[in-house]
Design an enzyme around this catalytic site. Structure first.
Site, short mmCIF file in Angstrom:
data_model
loop_
_atom_site.label_atom_id
_atom_site.label_comp_id
_atom_site.label_asym_id
_atom_site.label_seq_id
_atom_site.Cartn_x
_atom_site.Cartn_y
_atom_site.Cartn_z
N PRO A 32 0.75 -1.08 0.04
CA PRO A 32 -0.10 -0.10 -0.10
C PRO A 32 0.79 1.21 0.16
O PRO A 32 1.58 1.22 0.71
CB PRO A 32 -0.78 -0.18 1.25
CG PRO A 32 -0.92 -1.58 1.36
CD PRO A 32 0.22 -2.24 1.15
N CYS A 33 0.41 2.30 -0.79
CA CYS A 33 1.23 3.55 -0.89
C CYS A 33 0.52 4.74 -0.31
O CYS A 33 1.18 5.76 -0.46
CB CYS A 33 1.22 3.82 -2.41
SG CYS A 33 -0.20 3.99 -3.29
N GLN A 34 -0.51 4.59 0.49
CA GLN A 34 -1.12 5.94 0.96
C GLN A 34 -0.07 6.52 1.81
O GLN A 34 -0.22 7.77 1.87
CB GLN A 34 -2.17 5.37 1.85
CG GLN A 34 -3.46 4.73 1.11
CD GLN A 34 -3.43 3.28 1.27
OE1 GLN A 34 -2.49 2.82 1.09
NE2 GLN A 34 -4.47 2.68 1.15
N LEU A 65 3.13 7.03 1.52
CA LEU A 65 4.08 7.09 0.53
C LEU A 65 3.87 8.25 -0.35
O LEU A 65 4.66 9.06 -0.78
CB LEU A 65 4.76 6.07 -0.05
CG LEU A 65 5.44 4.88 0.99
CD1 LEU A 65 5.76 3.66 0.11
CD2 LEU A 65 6.45 5.29 1.77
#
Length: 355
Positions: A73-75, A77
């Site tokens: 998950p990139c939330q 970053l």
């Protein structure tokens, strides 16, 4: 056949498994927790085992595979997220994937997996004062990696440790056969033969293959005009950069607001999970009859390079809601980029596997 096998963590709608099948690599299992993507992939890959929440997975329940792909998950970053970095609740799940890789390698005397492939947003380069990408590299290499003298991570690079070879590269989907501006980091870690460079940087013969594979199905990035059979007039498409538009409107920045209106030659902005892109649409000479509309889920599938209707139905033959489709597609990977990497995996490691 290459006889190579693949496991997919944070699987989403199964782009890595689809790219695997296209290159004669067998997807064995996947881990995902979102209901709609699971329904979609169970329909598309009926023989692929679904393992559920990776935080609850133990080594004994995971079949060994040649490669593990994951897109944690990139939330935390993303530059539009909260920027908590790898310490954030969502992006911290990266370390769960590393745990699974390590446990599998320990249980198989280092034989599986041979490869790990990671994808994430550009913000991973800069989050936590650029320390997060350093932590990513060190997680694969198990050795310290210095911050570059420039204090910036390059868009492509290579680091070699005693037991692993790691290469990374930014791929922008607008140069890979789809008219969407989508820049993502792709990282390949090779734990055996030090061939990550060949997998990630070998582009020989790829561009013509990509162009022929998607010819006639998508607008090109050079010219978004298509010929209307009904009117024989050229259709003009102008994508909006909505996030910029809203920001400039709030600031009262008239020049910036006008600049957020795209040109007919522009690719679409990056598809996001939380919004749906809109664009202006008219026929040449009939501008007054033009209108603004949202992208459809089908058009979003095309912008991701996916087969048409890929996300339309679940394994229960029931229609997936449009909101769930938009979210899943905005969170996904562009197929041509995944296809490029796994085609090189098949070339490099397939030969070794069949010897």
């Amino acid at each position: 056949m290459t006889n190579l096998t693949l496991g997919s963590l944070f699987d989403g709608i199964g782009v890595f498994p689809l790219a695997a099948i296209r290159n004669n690599i067998t997807p064995i299992w996947a881990s995902e927790i979102e209901k709609a993507p699971i329904r979609i992939t169970k329909r598309q890959f009926p023989n692929m085992v679904h393992l559920g929440d990776l935080t609850k997975l133990k080594r004994s329940s995971i079949p060994p595979v040649d490669m593990i792909t994951f897109r944690s998950p990139c939330q935390n970053l993303s530059t539009i997220g909260n920027r908590e970095g790898l310490a954030g609740k969502k992006s911290n799940l990266f370390y769960e994937a590393i745990r699974i890789i390590e446990e599998m390698r320990n249980a198989t005397d280092g034989n599986y997996p041979t490869l790990a492939i990671w994808e994430n947003v550009m913000g991973a380069f800069s989050s936590n004062d650029r320390m997060d990408f350093k932590a990513v590299l060190e997680s694969f290499l198990k050795t310290e990696v210095p911050i570059p003298p420039s204090h910036r991570w390059a868009n492509a690079g290579m680091v070699r440790g005693r037991n692993a070879d790691v290469c990374w590269r930014v791929l922008d989907s607008q140069y890979w056969g789809v008219p969407q501006r989508r820049r993502r980091i792709f990282l390949v870690a090779d734990f055996r033969k030090f061939r990550a460079r060949k997998i990630l940087f070998n582009t020989e013969g790829m561009q013509s293959d990509i162009e022929s594979s998607y010819k006639g199905r998508l607008f090109t990035t050079k010219d978004n005009r298509i010929l209307s059979i009904e009117t024989r007039r050229s259709i003009q498409i102008f994508p909006f950069q909505e996030r910029r538009m809203r920001t400039y409107a709030k600031e009262g920045n008239k020049k910036g607001f006008i600049s957020s209106f795209g040109r007919s030659t522009d690719p679409f902005p990056t598809l996001l999970a939380g919004t749906v892109d809109t664009f202006a649409f008219w026929h040449d000479g009939l501008e007054s009859e033009g209108f603004v509309r949202r992208l459809t889920p089908l058009e979003c599938e095309r912008l991701m390079g996916l087969p048409e209707g890929w996300t339309e139905y679940g394994n229960d033959n029931k229609i997936i809601s449009e909101s769930a489709r938009y979210k899943a597609l905005g969170n996904s990977i562009v197929l041509p980029c995944a296809d490029f990497i796994l085609s090189n995996v098949a070339k490099v490691y397939g030969k070794e596997k069949t010897k």
